[in-house]
Structures are given as C-alpha cells and as structure tokens.
Write a protein that holds these residues in place. Structure first.
Motif, mmCIF file in Angstrom:
data_model
loop_
_atom_site.group_PDB
_atom_site.id
_atom_site.type_symbol
_atom_site.label_atom_id
_atom_site.label_comp_id
_atom_site.label_asym_id
_atom_site.label_seq_id
_atom_site.Cartn_x
_atom_site.Cartn_y
_atom_site.Cartn_z
ATOM 1 N N UNK A 20 33.098 -18.963 -14.582
ATOM 2 C CA UNK A 20 33.124 -19.436 -13.292
ATOM 3 C C UNK A 20 32.000 -18.961 -12.549
ATOM 4 N N UNK A 21 31.986 -19.532 -11.294
ATOM 5 C CA UNK A 21 30.714 -18.936 -10.162
ATOM 6 C C UNK A 21 30.435 -20.119 -9.249
ATOM 7 N N UNK A 22 29.154 -19.735 -8.636
ATOM 8 C CA UNK A 22 29.112 -20.777 -7.542
ATOM 9 C C UNK A 22 28.109 -21.625 -8.065
ATOM 10 N N UNK A 23 28.090 -22.868 -7.823
ATOM 11 C CA UNK A 23 27.167 -23.927 -8.265
ATOM 12 C C UNK A 23 27.073 -25.046 -6.954
ATOM 13 N N UNK A 24 25.767 -25.809 -6.920
ATOM 14 C CA UNK A 24 25.748 -26.741 -5.902
ATOM 15 C C UNK A 24 26.286 -28.051 -6.534
ATOM 16 N N UNK A 25 26.756 -28.847 -5.620
ATOM 17 C CA UNK A 25 27.297 -29.986 -5.910
ATOM 18 C C UNK A 25 26.266 -30.824 -7.035
ATOM 19 N N UNK A 26 26.734 -31.428 -7.899
ATOM 20 C CA UNK A 26 25.789 -32.297 -8.848
ATOM 21 C C UNK A 26 25.556 -31.379 -10.072
ATOM 22 N N UNK A 27 25.737 -29.910 -9.995
ATOM 23 C CA UNK A 27 25.550 -29.118 -11.175
ATOM 24 C C UNK A 27 26.667 -29.091 -12.336
ATOM 25 N N UNK A 28 26.363 -28.212 -12.923
ATOM 26 C CA UNK A 28 27.355 -27.907 -14.216
ATOM 27 C C UNK A 28 27.814 -26.269 -14.545
ATOM 28 N N UNK B 29 28.459 -32.949 -13.117
ATOM 29 C CA UNK B 29 28.554 -33.688 -11.824
ATOM 30 C C UNK B 29 29.803 -32.935 -10.981
ATOM 31 N N UNK B 30 29.564 -31.769 -10.768
ATOM 32 C CA UNK B 30 30.671 -31.051 -10.000
ATOM 33 C C UNK B 30 30.622 -31.301 -8.673
ATOM 34 N N UNK B 31 31.729 -31.424 -7.919
ATOM 35 C CA UNK B 31 32.048 -31.978 -6.474
ATOM 36 C C UNK B 31 32.531 -30.736 -5.791
ATOM 37 N N UNK B 32 32.279 -30.748 -4.475
ATOM 38 C CA UNK B 32 33.063 -29.721 -3.490
ATOM 39 C C UNK B 32 34.534 -29.782 -3.915
ATOM 40 N N UNK B 33 35.089 -30.760 -4.120
ATOM 41 C CA UNK B 33 36.535 -30.871 -4.345
ATOM 42 C C UNK B 33 37.256 -30.464 -5.843
ATOM 43 N N UNK B 34 36.118 -29.895 -6.524
ATOM 44 C CA UNK B 34 36.440 -29.262 -7.728
ATOM 45 C C UNK B 34 36.637 -27.861 -7.292
ATOM 46 N N UNK B 35 36.272 -27.288 -6.169
ATOM 47 C CA UNK B 35 36.393 -25.819 -5.749
ATOM 48 C C UNK B 35 37.726 -25.202 -6.134
ATOM 49 N N UNK B 36 37.924 -24.364 -6.928
ATOM 50 C CA UNK B 36 39.411 -23.796 -7.177
ATOM 51 C C UNK B 36 39.405 -22.692 -8.048
ATOM 52 N N UNK B 37 40.465 -22.222 -8.398
ATOM 53 C CA UNK B 37 40.726 -20.991 -9.416
ATOM 54 C C UNK B 37 41.200 -21.795 -10.747
ATOM 55 N N UNK B 38 40.598 -21.555 -11.710
ATOM 56 C CA UNK B 38 40.792 -22.422 -12.992
ATOM 57 C C UNK B 38 41.682 -21.573 -13.989
ATOM 58 N N UNK B 39 42.457 -21.926 -14.416
ATOM 59 C CA UNK B 39 43.379 -21.035 -15.294
ATOM 60 C C UNK B 39 43.377 -21.747 -16.721
ATOM 61 N N UNK C 292 39.664 -17.998 -13.362
ATOM 62 C CA UNK C 292 38.364 -17.840 -13.023
ATOM 63 C C UNK C 292 37.906 -18.669 -11.773
ATOM 64 N N UNK C 293 37.328 -18.138 -10.769
ATOM 65 C CA UNK C 293 36.830 -18.917 -9.649
ATOM 66 C C UNK C 293 35.778 -19.841 -9.802
ATOM 67 N N UNK C 294 35.586 -20.957 -9.448
ATOM 68 C CA UNK C 294 34.705 -22.068 -9.227
ATOM 69 C C UNK C 294 34.498 -22.481 -8.079
ATOM 70 N N UNK C 295 33.351 -22.154 -7.199
ATOM 71 C CA UNK C 295 32.855 -22.831 -6.082
ATOM 72 C C UNK C 295 32.041 -23.475 -6.070
ATOM 73 N N UNK C 296 32.105 -24.977 -5.522
ATOM 74 C CA UNK C 296 30.983 -25.872 -5.617
ATOM 75 C C UNK C 296 30.759 -26.046 -4.108
ATOM 76 N N UNK C 297 29.220 -25.868 -3.770
ATOM 77 C CA UNK C 297 28.838 -25.988 -2.445
ATOM 78 C C UNK C 297 28.198 -27.358 -2.470
ATOM 79 N N UNK C 298 28.235 -27.979 -1.196
ATOM 80 C CA UNK C 298 28.027 -29.188 -0.710
ATOM 81 C C UNK C 298 26.321 -29.349 -0.319
#
Length: 114
Positions: free
Chosen positions: A9-17, A83-93, A108-114
C-alpha cells in the motif's frame, strides 16, 4: 492459526498503479478462496476481488482496472491495481478460507490523490 500479511500500500496519484501482496503463513489450497476487500472511511467493508481454483470475481467498480492472481509456491495472492481513482482510497484487507475458517489480514492503506 493462519496469518495473512499484506504489503504494497501507499500514496499514489490518480491514474497510477500499485501492486498489493498478501503472504499466508500456510499453504492455501487452490479450492479455497483468497481475496481482497476494502474499507473506506465511514463505509462498510466491500469485496474487491476473489480467486478460487483459477476463477476470478471482481467488483463492478474495479473490473478492467484491477487483476487478482496467486503464486502457490509463495503462498501469496496479489492485487495489481491500475488506473487508480481517488474513490479507490481505502484500507485493503486480504482474506482466505482455510479448513472452514475465514481469516483476515490487518490491512494496508491505499491513498489515491487527485
């Protein structure tokens, strides 16, 4: 007792992988489902993707963008997220079935910034 440990998990910009990994402490047989779920702030936990005996199932919201796979030699399940979107932001189990019991990782936390 089965332990599931997520990573990636981590921080990624929108559109990233990102690629998430979940390592199991035991061998999960192919006939037992493994999967990924997520929980966004203020929302219920929801299914993202599952894999059983080679068959996969995806939530409509991630179909075509996410891919779940397993490496039996490593007792690991992966979630490739494109193609991650901000709405994909969540804790993934990670989730796995084993001898009739259902097991969860700590997430694991996934944060997608716009």
């Amino acid at each position: 007792q089965v332990q599931l440990v997520e990573s990636g998990g981590g921080l990624v910009q929108a559109g990233g992988s990102l690629r998430l990994s979940c390592a199991a402490s035991v061998k999960i047989f192919s006939g037992n489902a493994m999967g990924w779920y997520r929980q966004a702030p203020g929302k219920q936990r929801e299914l993202v993707a599952t894999i059983t005996s080679g068959s996969t199932n995806y939530a409509d919201s991630v179909e075509g963008r996410f891919t779940i796979s397993r490496d039996f030699a490593k007792n690991t399940v992966y979630l490739q997220m494109n193609s991650l979107k901000p709405e994909d932001t969540a804790v993934y189990y990670c989730n796995a079935g084993y001898y009739g019991m259902n097991y969860w990782g700590k997430g694991t936390l996934v944060t997608v910034s716009s």
